[in-house]
Design a protein around this motif. Sequence first.
Motif, PDB file in Angstrom:
ATOM      1  N   PRO A  89       1.196  -1.317  -0.018  1.00 15.55           N
ATOM      2  CA  PRO A  89       0.178  -0.139   0.231  1.00 15.55           C
ATOM      3  C   PRO A  89       0.973   1.469  -0.138  1.00 15.55           C
ATOM      4  O   PRO A  89       0.523   2.071   0.552  1.00 15.55           O
ATOM      5  CB  PRO A  89      -1.075  -0.421   1.216  1.00 15.55           C
ATOM      6  N   VAL A  90       2.397   1.344  -0.198  1.00 23.73           N
ATOM      7  CA  VAL A  90       3.032   2.478  -0.909  1.00 23.73           C
ATOM      8  C   VAL A  90       4.258   2.093  -1.120  1.00 23.73           C
ATOM      9  O   VAL A  90       4.499   0.607  -1.156  1.00 23.73           O
ATOM     10  CB  VAL A  90       3.699   2.737   0.747  1.00 23.73           C
ATOM     11  N   ARG A 127       7.373   9.122  -0.987  1.00 25.75           N
ATOM     12  CA  ARG A 127       6.244   8.198  -1.507  1.00 25.75           C
ATOM     13  C   ARG A 127       4.798   8.264  -0.772  1.00 25.75           C
ATOM     14  O   ARG A 127       4.758   9.051  -0.104  1.00 25.75           O
ATOM     15  CB  ARG A 127       6.450   6.207  -0.309  1.00 25.75           C
ATOM     16  N   ARG A 148       1.170   6.967  -0.622  1.00 24.15           N
ATOM     17  CA  ARG A 148      -0.143   5.773  -0.272  1.00 24.15           C
ATOM     18  C   ARG A 148      -0.679   5.648  -0.940  1.00 24.15           C
ATOM     19  O   ARG A 148      -1.163   6.544  -1.102  1.00 24.15           O
ATOM     20  CB  ARG A 148       0.148   6.501   1.313  1.00 24.15           C
ATOM     21  N   GLN A 194      -2.550  13.764   0.713  1.00 24.46           N
ATOM     22  CA  GLN A 194      -1.445  13.881   0.218  1.00 24.46           C
ATOM     23  C   GLN A 194       0.207  15.090  -0.856  1.00 24.46           C
ATOM     24  O   GLN A 194       0.909  14.659  -0.573  1.00 24.46           O
ATOM     25  CB  GLN A 194      -0.920  12.077  -0.087  1.00 24.46           C
TER      26      GLN A 194
END
Length: 374
Positions: free
Chosen positions: A69-70, A239, A241, A248
Motif C-alpha cells: 500500500p506504499v 512515497r 500511500r 497527501q
Amino acid sequence: EEWDPLAGAVRALPAVERDGLLHFTARLEPAGSAIYVIDETQAPLAWVPAPPREVPLFDRARPAQYLGPVCAYTRNDPNVLTLDFCSYRLGEGAWSAEMEVWRAQDAVRGALGMRPNYYNGLPQRYKWALAPHPQDGAPLELRFTFDVDVVPSGGVYLLLEGSAWFRAIRLNGHAVPNEVVGWYLDRAFHQIPLPGLRAGRNVLELATPYTNSMELEDCFLLGDFGVGPDRHLIAEPARLRFGDWTSQGYLHYAGSITYHGALQYDPAAGPVRVYLGEHHATHVVVHVNGALAGHIPWQAANGLDVTAHLRPGHNDVGIEVLSSPRNMLGPLHLAAGREPWTDWRSFRRTDETFTPEYVVKAWGLFGQVEFRAG
C-alpha cells in the motif's frame, strides 16, 4: 463479426437466422462495449449453444504478487494551487473583504453599472457583452494571498487566463514581468514565471483596466510543490500511500500519477494479468519495463494480460492513474458534494449549499494491485 473497440480485435461470431432475424449470443461486462458488424453477403457461422458458465463458490488460490500500500511514484504534471478567493478595489478606493473571484467581479460590475455576466440570461450575453460601456477602462486591482510552509526549490508559475488583460502583476510588492512562457491545460491559460516565493504569507496583486467584455476567472500557481489540507505550500511526500492523493499533497492536482512497483516473472507460471483493486480514476494505463502494456478504462477491462511485455526475472511495472481538472477548476464549494449535473449554478452558490471549505473529488489507487499468474 464482433469488434472490440478497446483492443482493436475482430472475431467471427456464430449466429443463426430465424424468422427473418439474426440471433447471436454476446456477453458484456459492466461498462463494456462492443461493435457488431453484419455482412449480408455471407452466410452466418454455425451457431453452437455455449455451455453453462461455471461459477465457483470459492476462487481457487493462484500465484500472485501485489503492489501497495506504499510505493514510489511519479507526478506527471505540475502541481496546482487554485486561487479562487480575492480582495478587490476600484481606483484608489479601499480594499474589499476577501470573497470568491466571481462575487468580486459581480460587485465590480454592479459598482460600474454593468450587467452581471456570471450567468447567460436573456438577452443572451453575446448580444451585449462586446458592446462599449461608459465605464470601460475603470482601474481595478485584485489581491490574492497564499501561504508557504516550505519554499519550492524549483520555478513557480502564475497560470492566468487572458494574461494580456493585465497591465501590472506584483508579488510581495515587487513587479513581475507579464511574459508568457507557455500554457497549461488550455491555450488561453498562460504561464508566467514568478520570482522566488517567501516563507509565510505571500501577496499576489493583478491590475487591469476593466471593461464590459471581460470575464475574470480564478488563477493558479503551478510548480513542483505539495499542497497541504490547509492549502499551504509544503514539501511533496517521498512515497505515496494508497488512498486519496488529495490529502497527501495534491489537493488541486489535475494530472496523472504513476505508482511504481516490481514483478518477478517465471514463464512456467503461465500468463500474468493485472487486476486493480478499488481505485478512483478517469482512466488507468499500465506500463511494463517502460513500454505501454495496455489500458484499463472501465471495469470490464480489469484483468489486463501483460504477459507479452514481461521478461524472465525482474520487471518494472507502472500503474498510471489519470484524474481530471475537477479539483483544479471546480466546482469546489458544494456543501453537499457531487450533484447529478454540473452547470454555471454549480460554481455560483449563495445559499446553504455553499461552503467556504474545499470539497474535492478523491483520486488514486485505494485497494491493492494484484499480478495474477496462471
